[in-house]
Design an enzyme around this catalytic site. Sequence first.
Site, PDB file in Angstrom:
ATOM      1  N   GLY A  50       7.093  57.061 -72.480  1.00  0.00           N
ATOM      2  CA  GLY A  50       6.777  55.191 -71.981  1.00  0.00           C
ATOM      3  C   GLY A  50       7.745  55.099 -72.858  1.00  0.00           C
ATOM      4  O   GLY A  50       8.375  55.236 -73.979  1.00  0.00           O
ATOM      5  N   ARG A 122       9.939  68.524 -56.726  1.00  0.00           N
ATOM      6  CA  ARG A 122       9.330  67.966 -55.349  1.00  0.00           C
ATOM      7  C   ARG A 122       9.610  68.957 -54.156  1.00  0.00           C
ATOM      8  O   ARG A 122      10.681  69.608 -53.214  1.00  0.00           O
ATOM      9  CB  ARG A 122       9.901  66.709 -54.829  1.00  0.00           C
ATOM     10  CG  ARG A 122       9.155  65.857 -54.293  1.00  0.00           C
ATOM     11  CD  ARG A 122       9.111  64.596 -53.772  1.00  0.00           C
ATOM     12  NE  ARG A 122       8.055  63.435 -52.827  1.00  0.00           N
ATOM     13  CZ  ARG A 122       8.241  63.105 -51.736  1.00  0.00           C
ATOM     14  NH1 ARG A 122       9.461  62.679 -51.687  1.00  0.00           N
ATOM     15  NH2 ARG A 122       7.121  62.443 -50.766  1.00  0.00           N
ATOM     16  N   GLY A 154       7.912  59.623 -78.771  1.00  0.00           N
ATOM     17  CA  GLY A 154       6.747  60.507 -78.888  1.00  0.00           C
ATOM     18  C   GLY A 154       6.531  61.174 -79.288  1.00  0.00           C
ATOM     19  O   GLY A 154       7.043  62.023 -79.333  1.00  0.00           O
ATOM     20  N   ASP A 155       5.080  61.448 -79.185  1.00  0.00           N
ATOM     21  CA  ASP A 155       4.640  62.885 -79.879  1.00  0.00           C
ATOM     22  C   ASP A 155       4.665  63.792 -78.554  1.00  0.00           C
ATOM     23  O   ASP A 155       5.731  65.226 -78.641  1.00  0.00           O
ATOM     24  CB  ASP A 155       3.081  62.868 -79.550  1.00  0.00           C
ATOM     25  CG  ASP A 155       2.009  62.155 -78.506  1.00  0.00           C
ATOM     26  OD1 ASP A 155       2.426  61.453 -77.821  1.00  0.00           O
ATOM     27  OD2 ASP A 155       1.108  62.529 -78.366  1.00  0.00           O
ATOM     28  N   THR A 177       6.724  54.763 -80.097  1.00  0.00           N
ATOM     29  CA  THR A 177       5.519  54.618 -79.812  1.00  0.00           C
ATOM     30  C   THR A 177       5.041  53.186 -79.940  1.00  0.00           C
ATOM     31  O   THR A 177       4.977  53.253 -80.953  1.00  0.00           O
ATOM     32  CB  THR A 177       4.860  56.224 -79.649  1.00  0.00           C
ATOM     33  OG1 THR A 177       3.574  55.540 -78.591  1.00  0.00           O
ATOM     34  CG2 THR A 177       4.450  55.987 -80.973  1.00  0.00           C
ATOM     35  N   ASP A 179       1.567  52.921 -80.332  1.00  0.00           N
ATOM     36  CA  ASP A 179       0.472  53.767 -80.253  1.00  0.00           C
ATOM     37  C   ASP A 179       0.536  53.635 -81.587  1.00  0.00           C
ATOM     38  O   ASP A 179      -0.618  53.830 -82.474  1.00  0.00           O
ATOM     39  CB  ASP A 179       0.361  54.760 -79.284  1.00  0.00           C
ATOM     40  CG  ASP A 179       0.044  54.720 -77.999  1.00  0.00           C
ATOM     41  OD1 ASP A 179       0.024  53.502 -77.664  1.00  0.00           O
ATOM     42  OD2 ASP A 179      -0.467  56.049 -77.302  1.00  0.00           O
ATOM     43  N   ASP A 181       1.140  56.238 -83.731  1.00  0.00           N
ATOM     44  CA  ASP A 181       0.084  57.172 -83.765  1.00  0.00           C
ATOM     45  C   ASP A 181       1.128  58.592 -84.061  1.00  0.00           C
ATOM     46  O   ASP A 181       0.685  60.073 -84.586  1.00  0.00           O
ATOM     47  CB  ASP A 181      -0.410  58.056 -82.305  1.00  0.00           C
ATOM     48  CG  ASP A 181       0.284  57.949 -80.992  1.00  0.00           C
ATOM     49  OD1 ASP A 181       1.670  58.554 -81.434  1.00  0.00           O
ATOM     50  OD2 ASP A 181      -0.304  58.332 -80.733  1.00  0.00           O
ATOM     51  N   GLY A 222      -3.555  52.661 -76.349  1.00  0.00           N
ATOM     52  CA  GLY A 222      -3.838  53.255 -77.496  1.00  0.00           C
ATOM     53  C   GLY A 222      -4.803  54.675 -77.305  1.00  0.00           C
ATOM     54  O   GLY A 222      -6.102  54.582 -77.348  1.00  0.00           O
ATOM     55  N   ARG A 223      -3.970  55.645 -77.008  1.00  0.00           N
ATOM     56  CA  ARG A 223      -4.573  56.869 -76.250  1.00  0.00           C
ATOM     57  C   ARG A 223      -5.607  57.371 -77.299  1.00  0.00           C
ATOM     58  O   ARG A 223      -6.562  58.102 -76.892  1.00  0.00           O
ATOM     59  CB  ARG A 223      -3.651  57.379 -76.365  1.00  0.00           C
ATOM     60  CG  ARG A 223      -2.802  57.251 -74.035  1.00  0.00           C
ATOM     61  CD  ARG A 223      -1.412  58.582 -74.436  1.00  0.00           C
ATOM     62  NE  ARG A 223      -2.043  59.752 -73.557  1.00  0.00           N
ATOM     63  CZ  ARG A 223      -1.902  59.544 -72.511  1.00  0.00           C
ATOM     64  NH1 ARG A 223      -2.164  57.940 -71.644  1.00  0.00           N
ATOM     65  NH2 ARG A 223      -2.799  59.844 -71.672  1.00  0.00           N
TER      66      ARG A 223
HETATM   67  O1  F6P Z   1       1.472  56.429 -75.173  1.00  0.00           O
HETATM   68  C1  F6P Z   1       2.241  55.146 -74.998  1.00  0.00           C
HETATM   69  C2  F6P Z   1       1.368  54.744 -74.114  1.00  0.00           C
HETATM   70  O2  F6P Z   1       1.997  53.271 -73.528  1.00  0.00           O
HETATM   71  C3  F6P Z   1      -0.631  54.759 -74.124  1.00  0.00           C
HETATM   72  O3  F6P Z   1      -0.394  53.860 -74.989  1.00  0.00           O
HETATM   73  C4  F6P Z   1      -0.439  54.625 -72.644  1.00  0.00           C
HETATM   74  O4  F6P Z   1      -1.830  55.951 -72.656  1.00  0.00           O
HETATM   75  C5  F6P Z   1       0.705  55.432 -71.202  1.00  0.00           C
HETATM   76  O5  F6P Z   1       1.316  55.552 -72.884  1.00  0.00           O
HETATM   77  C6  F6P Z   1       0.619  54.428 -70.160  1.00  0.00           C
HETATM   78  O6  F6P Z   1       1.795  55.329 -70.502  1.00  0.00           O
HETATM   79  P1  F6P Z   1       2.278  54.897 -68.375  1.00  0.00           P
HETATM   80  O7  F6P Z   1       3.179  53.932 -68.458  1.00  0.00           O
HETATM   81  O8  F6P Z   1       2.692  56.609 -68.288  1.00  0.00           O
HETATM   82  O9  F6P Z   1       0.987  54.629 -67.713  1.00  0.00           O
END
Ligand code: F6P
Length: 401
Positions: A50, A122, A154-155, A177, A179, A181, A222-223
């Site tokens: 993201g 695809r 991120g992770d 990120t 988050d 985290d 915040g997942r």
């Molecule tokens: O990991 C960052 C984050 O913003 C999370 O907080 C959230 O759950 C996720 O990405 C959302 O991702 P997307 O934009 O793919 O819906």
Amino acid sequence: MTDVRCGADRCLIDMLSLIHLLMLIQMLMLIQLKFTSECTMKIGILTGGGDCPGLNAVIRAVTQTAMREYGATVMGIEDGFEGLVDGRWRQLGERDVNGIIGLGGTILGTSNRGDPWHYPVRLPDGSYEIQDRSQDVLNNFRKMGVDVVLATGGDGTMNIAKRLIDHGMPVIGVPKTIDNDLSATDQTFGFDTASQIVCEAIDRLSTTASSHQRVMVIEVMGRYAGWIALHGGMAGGADMILVPEIAFSWEHVFANLQNRQKNRHRFSIVCIAEGAHLPEGGEVIRELDNRRTDAKQLGGIGAVVAKRIEEGTGIETRVTVLGHLQRGGSPTAFDRLLATRYGTAAARLACTGQFGVMVSSRHGEIKAVPIKDAIAKTRTVSLDNDLVMAARSLGVSFGNE
Ligand code: F6P
């Protein structure tokens, strides 16, 4: 005579030693030249997962440091690991990165469907097939001719980076990120901006909540960790903060809000992380998408909690989902500086041949840590965190007592 010959021999030996010494010094200077001013290094950079505010500040810092300080070439890989699978990259120059420090998003594009070992392709009928395209990544890495790839993410991105390192590809990680985290670093950039946006949203919600004597539930991102809810909520003056790490009960949530009403508080703000768990069990999942690196798309817990609060307390309740507003737009000054420091450090590591590490911030200092440490565990909110303790002292409820 003998003495004179001995003197000449010694003189010859001394001269040869001097020549060897000079050759050694020259060799060392050449090595240093390769890794410093006249570096012939070629660096690839990608942004994965993201997006978040500060990515462009990293791209700018990497490009400028690598070019100006080391004479290196920088290749921008498009749309995260997708660009490495499909072979899409372009050379970056000073003009590409000029004036982008305050720009949100990423000029390179990003994707959270780019896991090379789980790559959605695809098919002509519109459906997707998951394929292993990791060999394409390794081939394209060689084709691009870069010495190292800087993976900003991120992770998910760090996990992919680690697998690529295990397959022999040199990678350096840059942690991002909203988050916050990732372990092995005190802070990722993007988090400060997201917390600031949550704080401003709560400020706005508070005035309308007070006018109508309502409970306002604000759902934030915040997942797996509640950092945004905790920091944004505390900065905005939330009355209740619900995070994935602390199990809440309806009984405590209702009692706390009813007490506030009884004590003539005109409104209450409940700040809830999207990844918080309902007392009856589990997260609220909006959609499962197998093409994503992390299939779960969270969202919707705010509405569930708002409905239950209204039913359980009789207090009029509304919900606001902040969603991607937390990720878009300009980074704060803090995030711009953190991203710049990470970018500069990553470029220096790249140009001095130090691979397999992630740049990290520890007690205000930028360091390099093994990428494996960054993915070892998720950095979560602990009960003895100083802000959690401060919240408790202020009477902020976590819905568990
Ligand atoms: O990991 C960052 C984050 O913003 C999370 O907080 C959230 O759950 C996720 O990405 C959302 O991702 P997307 O934009 O793919 O819906």
